[in-house]
Design a protein around this motif. Structure first.
Motif, short mmCIF file in Angstrom:
data_model
loop_
_atom_site.label_atom_id
_atom_site.label_comp_id
_atom_site.label_asym_id
_atom_site.label_seq_id
_atom_site.Cartn_x
_atom_site.Cartn_y
_atom_site.Cartn_z
N LEU A 13 0.82 -1.21 0.00
CA LEU A 13 0.00 0.00 0.00
C LEU A 13 0.86 1.27 0.00
O LEU A 13 0.46 2.29 -0.56
CB LEU A 13 -0.94 0.00 1.21
N ARG A 14 2.01 1.19 0.61
CA ARG A 14 2.90 2.36 0.60
C ARG A 14 3.30 2.69 -0.82
O ARG A 14 3.26 3.87 -1.23
CB ARG A 14 4.13 2.11 1.46
N GLN A 15 3.70 1.69 -1.58
CA GLN A 15 4.12 1.91 -2.95
C GLN A 15 2.94 2.29 -3.83
O GLN A 15 3.03 3.17 -4.69
CB GLN A 15 4.80 0.65 -3.50
N ALA A 16 1.79 1.65 -3.61
CA ALA A 16 0.64 1.83 -4.48
C ALA A 16 -0.07 3.16 -4.27
O ALA A 16 -0.62 3.74 -5.22
CB ALA A 16 -0.36 0.69 -4.27
N VAL A 17 -0.09 3.66 -3.03
CA VAL A 17 -0.87 4.86 -2.73
C VAL A 17 -0.04 5.93 -2.02
O VAL A 17 0.02 7.09 -2.46
CB VAL A 17 -2.11 4.52 -1.87
N ALA A 18 0.58 5.56 -0.89
CA ALA A 18 1.19 6.55 -0.02
C ALA A 18 2.32 7.34 -0.68
O ALA A 18 2.47 8.54 -0.44
CB ALA A 18 1.70 5.89 1.26
N LEU A 19 3.11 6.69 -1.52
CA LEU A 19 4.22 7.39 -2.17
C LEU A 19 3.75 8.32 -3.28
O LEU A 19 4.36 9.36 -3.53
CB LEU A 19 5.22 6.39 -2.75
N SER A 20 2.65 7.95 -3.94
CA SER A 20 2.21 8.68 -5.13
C SER A 20 1.29 9.84 -4.83
O SER A 20 1.44 10.94 -5.40
CB SER A 20 1.51 7.71 -6.10
N LEU A 21 0.31 9.63 -3.96
CA LEU A 21 -0.72 10.66 -3.78
C LEU A 21 -0.18 11.98 -3.26
O LEU A 21 -0.47 13.04 -3.85
CB LEU A 21 -1.83 10.13 -2.85
N PRO A 22 0.60 12.01 -2.16
CA PRO A 22 1.03 13.31 -1.62
C PRO A 22 1.82 14.16 -2.60
O PRO A 22 1.65 15.38 -2.63
CB PRO A 22 1.86 12.92 -0.40
N ILE A 23 2.68 13.55 -3.42
CA ILE A 23 3.47 14.36 -4.35
C ILE A 23 2.58 14.89 -5.46
O ILE A 23 2.75 16.02 -5.93
CB ILE A 23 4.68 13.57 -4.91
N GLN A 24 1.58 14.11 -5.90
CA GLN A 24 0.64 14.61 -6.90
C GLN A 24 -0.15 15.79 -6.35
O GLN A 24 -0.36 16.80 -7.05
CB GLN A 24 -0.31 13.49 -7.33
#
Length: 389
Positions: free
Chosen positions: A131-142
């Motif tokens: 879940l970290r790779q799938a969501v947590a890493l991507s959403l905040p930077i977007q």
């Protein structure tokens, strides 16, 4: 003076308060400790004391003695904070309008859309999924790029620079990350001055009398604070709830509890593996918790311990999504509470609400004992969060 206790204080698992920290807390609220770098410090663990000192002018982010040793985390924070630390009132006044409820309401549909797309991609994969790779890493930077006005095609570089800047194990990499971050922000600000848009950087640039250096410091601070910390907190929030299935079920039964669940998991946020607390320096002599702090002393305000203080929270080690968390210090307190709290809260609420709605059978794919904390970054957080459904 008592013999310093060595830090770090190891936790039994990443979701629990360190037993050594709990033992110290049972003995008092202020303790003499030694950091891994060999620096002696005062560790403050009591809720009342941490709350008081978070909003106390007798402490500063900067050491009044320039010749005194500084820990790596404090030095990095000082680089990022820049003028914010020296002219806090003015810098805060410049930032607060950009986190107003109306601004967050405008941004929320974008956050909901991006979260939905990330979860679409996750649902298409065969579990288990990190879940970290799938969501947590991507959403905040977007989200940060959309809000600040950074072209989305630059988000990967932005994310890499921010992660590198937060790296406490490699000073060269950290310096390079800061250099890349500040260099890009300088070019971005110059462009916003010439071609303003409907974004936070353009609005900050339009502030009367603000200098490019001030805009630069604020931009880098917003990116760093809004990205790395939110990545870590998404992992904290979900892992704590999945490790307590009855609390996850409570959200399934009543999705209206999602905002309260976010606040409760923020209260229980994971420890920072590096320094045991928020670094401060005494600028005068004073007494607190039965000890005397001297000018120049290094002080660590341990918000995690404070949020586990039994005098402030009944049964503090238990996750309870119906708990009254008004006393939580997760976002600081007083004049120094986190100016970006509304943005972080909104992202966490959106992620959790969509996870509950779309993945009701979500559960951990590994035991809590297999989860590991990141030790290469200033913020901490999980290395990975494998989930299945």
């Amino acid at each position: 003076m008592s013999t310093p206790v060595q830090l770090p204080l190891e936790q039994a698992n990443v979701l629990q308060l360190a037993p050594g920290l709990r033992e110290l807390q049972s003995q008092g609220t202020v303790h003499r400790v030694r950091t891994p770098d060999g620096v002696e410090a005062w560790l403050v663990t009591g809720h009342a004391e941490v709350r008081q000192l978070l909003d106390d002018d007798r402490l500063s982010r900067s050491n009044p003695d320039p010749a005194a040793p500084k820990d790596g985390g404090s030095a990095l924070l000082a680089s990022l904070l820049g003028g914010f630390a020296t002219d806090h009132v003015r810098m805060r006044a410049l930032l607060e309008p950009h986190f107003a409820p109306a601004r967050m309401a405008e941004l929320r549909p974008y956050v909901e859309k991006q979260t939905g797309q990330l979860l679409d991609a996750m649902a298409a994969r065969r579990p288990p999924v990190d879940l970290r790779q799938a969501v947590a890493l991507s959403l905040p930077i977007q989200v940060m790029c959309e809000w600040l006005g950074v072209p989305q095609e630059d988000k990967d570089e932005f994310g890499e620079w921010t992660q590198d800047a937060a790296n406490v194990g490699d000073p060269v990499r950290s310096k390079q990350g800061l250099g890349g971050l500040f260099g890009y922000c300088k070019r971005l600000i110059a462009d916003k001055r010439q071609n303003p848009g409907d974004d936070a950087i353009s609005r900050i640039c339009a502030t009367e009398g603000i200098t490019d250096d001030e805009v630069l410091g604020l931009t880098a601070l917003l990116l760093f604070g809004g990205y790395e910390t939110t990545v870590a907190r998404i992992g904290t929030c979900v892992s704590l709830l999945l490790a307590n299935p009855e609390q996850w079920q409570a959200l399934l039964d009543d999705p209206g509890l999602v905002p309260a669940a976010v606040e409760e998991t923020l209260r229980r946020s994971m420890p920072n593996p590096h320094n045991g607390g928020m670094p401060r320096y005494a600028v005068t002599d004073f007494e607190i918790g039965g000890v005397t702090i001297r000018t120049g002393d290094f002080v660590l305000l341990n918000v995690i311990a404070a949020n586990h203080d039994e005098t402030a929270f009944t049964d503090p080690d238990r996750v309870d999504v119906t708990r009254d968390t008004a006393a939580s210090l997760a976002f600081g307190h007083g004049a120094y509470d986190c100016v970006g709290a509304a943005l972080a809260r909104m992202q966490l609420q959106v992620v959790l609400a969509q996870l509950v709605a779309r993945f009701p059978t979500l559960r951990p794919a590994v035991g809590v004992e297999e989860l590991r904390l990141r030790h290469d970054t200033l913020i901490g957080g999980l290395v990975e969060l494998p989930v299945t459904w």
